[in-house]
Design an enzyme around this catalytic site. Structure first.
Site, PDB file in Angstrom:
ATOM      1  N   GLY A   2     -10.951  -4.920  15.537  1.00 16.28           N
ATOM      2  CA  GLY A   2     -11.272  -4.528  14.165  1.00 16.28           C
ATOM      3  C   GLY A   2     -11.831  -3.118  14.100  1.00 16.28           C
ATOM      4  NE  ARG A  63      -7.878  -8.741  15.222  1.00 13.94           N
ATOM      5  CZ  ARG A  63      -9.145  -8.345  15.304  1.00 13.94           C
ATOM      6  NH1 ARG A  63      -9.660  -7.955  16.437  1.00 13.94           N
ATOM      7  NH2 ARG A  63      -9.904  -8.335  14.223  1.00 13.94           N
ATOM      8  CG  ASP A  94     -16.779  -9.476  21.618  1.00 12.39           C
ATOM      9  OD1 ASP A  94     -15.931  -9.069  20.791  1.00 12.39           O
ATOM     10  OD2 ASP A  94     -17.269 -10.614  21.581  1.00 12.39           O
ATOM     11  CB  THR A 117     -18.232  -4.475  16.649  1.00 14.46           C
ATOM     12  OG1 THR A 117     -18.337  -5.662  15.838  1.00 14.46           O
ATOM     13  CG2 THR A 117     -19.337  -4.524  17.690  1.00 14.46           C
ATOM     14  CG  ASP A 119     -19.066  -8.673  14.278  1.00 10.68           C
ATOM     15  OD1 ASP A 119     -19.043  -8.555  13.033  1.00 10.68           O
ATOM     16  OD2 ASP A 119     -18.086  -9.048  14.949  1.00 10.68           O
ATOM     17  CG  ASP A 121     -20.720  -9.066  18.630  1.00  5.68           C
ATOM     18  OD1 ASP A 121     -20.450  -7.862  18.777  1.00  5.68           O
ATOM     19  OD2 ASP A 121     -19.855  -9.938  18.482  1.00  5.68           O
ATOM     20  NE  ARG A 163     -15.277 -11.234  16.120  1.00  2.00           N
ATOM     21  CZ  ARG A 163     -13.973 -11.287  15.907  1.00  2.00           C
ATOM     22  NH1 ARG A 163     -13.321 -12.396  16.129  1.00  2.00           N
ATOM     23  NH2 ARG A 163     -13.306 -10.228  15.495  1.00  2.00           N
TER      24      ARG A 163
HETATM   25  O1  F6P Z   1     -15.595  -8.221  14.460  1.00  2.00           O
HETATM   26  C1  F6P Z   1     -15.577  -7.644  13.196  1.00  2.00           C
HETATM   27  C2  F6P Z   1     -15.136  -8.651  12.158  1.00  2.00           C
HETATM   28  O2  F6P Z   1     -15.159  -8.013  10.892  1.00  2.00           O
HETATM   29  C3  F6P Z   1     -15.956  -9.956  12.120  1.00  2.00           C
HETATM   30  O3  F6P Z   1     -17.196  -9.801  11.481  1.00  2.00           O
HETATM   31  C4  F6P Z   1     -14.993 -10.875  11.417  1.00  2.00           C
HETATM   32  O4  F6P Z   1     -15.240 -12.218  11.765  1.00  2.00           O
HETATM   33  C5  F6P Z   1     -13.644 -10.425  11.956  1.00  2.00           C
HETATM   34  O5  F6P Z   1     -13.815  -9.084  12.423  1.00  2.00           O
HETATM   35  C6  F6P Z   1     -12.514 -10.457  10.950  1.00  2.00           C
HETATM   36  O6  F6P Z   1     -11.349 -10.059  11.605  1.00  2.00           O
HETATM   37  P1  F6P Z   1      -9.979  -9.693  10.856  1.00  2.00           P
HETATM   38  O7  F6P Z   1     -10.142  -8.356  10.197  1.00  2.00           O
HETATM   39  O8  F6P Z   1      -8.957  -9.681  11.934  1.00  2.00           O
HETATM   40  O9  F6P Z   1      -9.767 -10.776   9.836  1.00  2.00           O
END
Ligand code: F6P
Length: 298
Positions: A2, A63, A94, A117, A119, A121, A163
């Site tokens: 992301g 991804r 991560d 990120t 998050d 985390d 997350r």
């Molecule tokens: O890791 C960043 C994040 O925004 C998380 O907070 C969330 O769960 C996830 O990515 C959402 O991912 P995507 O944009 O692939 O839906």
């Protein structure tokens, strides 16, 4: 993985620091996908003009399923070696850093990570790039929701990202005076939540905001609101899921500075022989932690 606000200033700092140290520097489009496919271009000092203040990532992201395979990672290292590139800077969370360190362990190709990120985390740094901006956005949104909550005497459940981590929820809860934050790290039972709401109501609290971290064990904001409403109705209840709003927007001053420090730190770390490390800022100082260590804790 992301995107996160502040990735652009990190890219800029890596390019500008490389130029400063007379190194050649390349930009890889769309992360590991572009790396495997060889979408790699030489960058110059002006390739990163006017990106310091913009959200997202000018390199784009994706991804990559191919990079999850050993063959994909071998191909990626080969793409770099074929161009005479001798180190890789990976900017991400991560998942991206796990991929990077796995590639290094399997192929011996030197890498260094920059934690980015929303998050927050990862350990090995006080804050990850993007977390400050995201929490500012969440705070601004909840302040707006608060206007309606108080005008209509309502109870709002606001779901935020993160997350498996509750950093965004907890910081935003403190910043907005939410009555409760439902976190993955410390489970709050629905009975406990209802008791807190009842107490607030008895104390003449005319509106309330509950922040729900997406990874908390009771479920999302909609599910929690429905369950609470089954036996609690002092307030009219509404739900807002903030979603990807939280990941967008221009990076805050704090994220621009953090990303710039980390970008320079990544280049200087590689020059001093660091490899398999993540650059972080702890107590205001640039520090290096082995990526495997940084991934162990959040
Ligand atoms: O890791 C960043 C994040 O925004 C998380 O907070 C969330 O769960 C996830 O990515 C959402 O991912 P995507 O944009 O692939 O839906």
């Amino acid at each position: 993985g992301g995107d996160a606000p502040g990735m652009n200033p990190a890219i800029r700092a890596v390019v500008r620091a490389s130029v400063y140290y007379n190194l050649k520097v390349y930009g890889i489009s769309e992360g590991y996908k572009g790396l495997i496919e060889g979408d790699i271009k030489e960058f110059h000092v002006r390739s990163v003009n006017k990106i310091l203040g913009s959200g997202g990532t000018m390199l784009k992201s994706s991804r990559s399923d191919a990079f999850r395979t050993k063959e994909g990672r071998a191909k990626a290292a080969e793409q770099l070696r074929n161009r005479g590139i001798d180190a890789l800077v990976v900017i991400g969370g991560d998942g991206s850093l796990t991929g990077a360190i796995t590639m290094q362990e399997e192929t011996g190709f030197p890498i260094i990570g920059i934690p980015a990120t929303i998050d927050n985390d990862l350990s090995g740094t006080d804050f990850t790039i993007g977390y400050d901006t995201a929490t500012n956005v969440v705070t601004e949104c909840i302040d707006k929701i608060r206007d309606t909550a108080s005008s209509h005497n309502r109870l709002f459940f606001v779901e935020v990202m993160g997350r498996e981590s509750g950093f965004i929820a907890l910081r935003a809860a403190i910043a907005t005076g939410a009555i409760c934050a439902m976190l993955p790290e410390r489970a709050t039972s629905l009975d406990e939540l209802v008791a807190t709401l009842r107490k607030g109501y008895r104390n003449h609290k005319t509106s309330s905001i509950v922040i729900v971290a997406e990874g908390n064990p009771n479920g999302g904001a909609i599910e929690i609101a429905n369950k609470v409403n089954e036996n609690y109705n002092d307030y009219e209840t509404k739900v807002t899921v903030l979603g990807h709003l939280q990941r967008g927007g221009d990076p805050s001053c704090a994220d621009r500075v953090l990303a710039s420090e980390m970008g320079v730190g990544a280049v200087e770390g590689l020059l001093s022989g660091k490899s398999g490390h993540m650059v972080g800022v702890i107590n205001g100082k640039v520090q290096y932690t082995l990526i495997r260590e940084a991934l162990k804790e959040t």
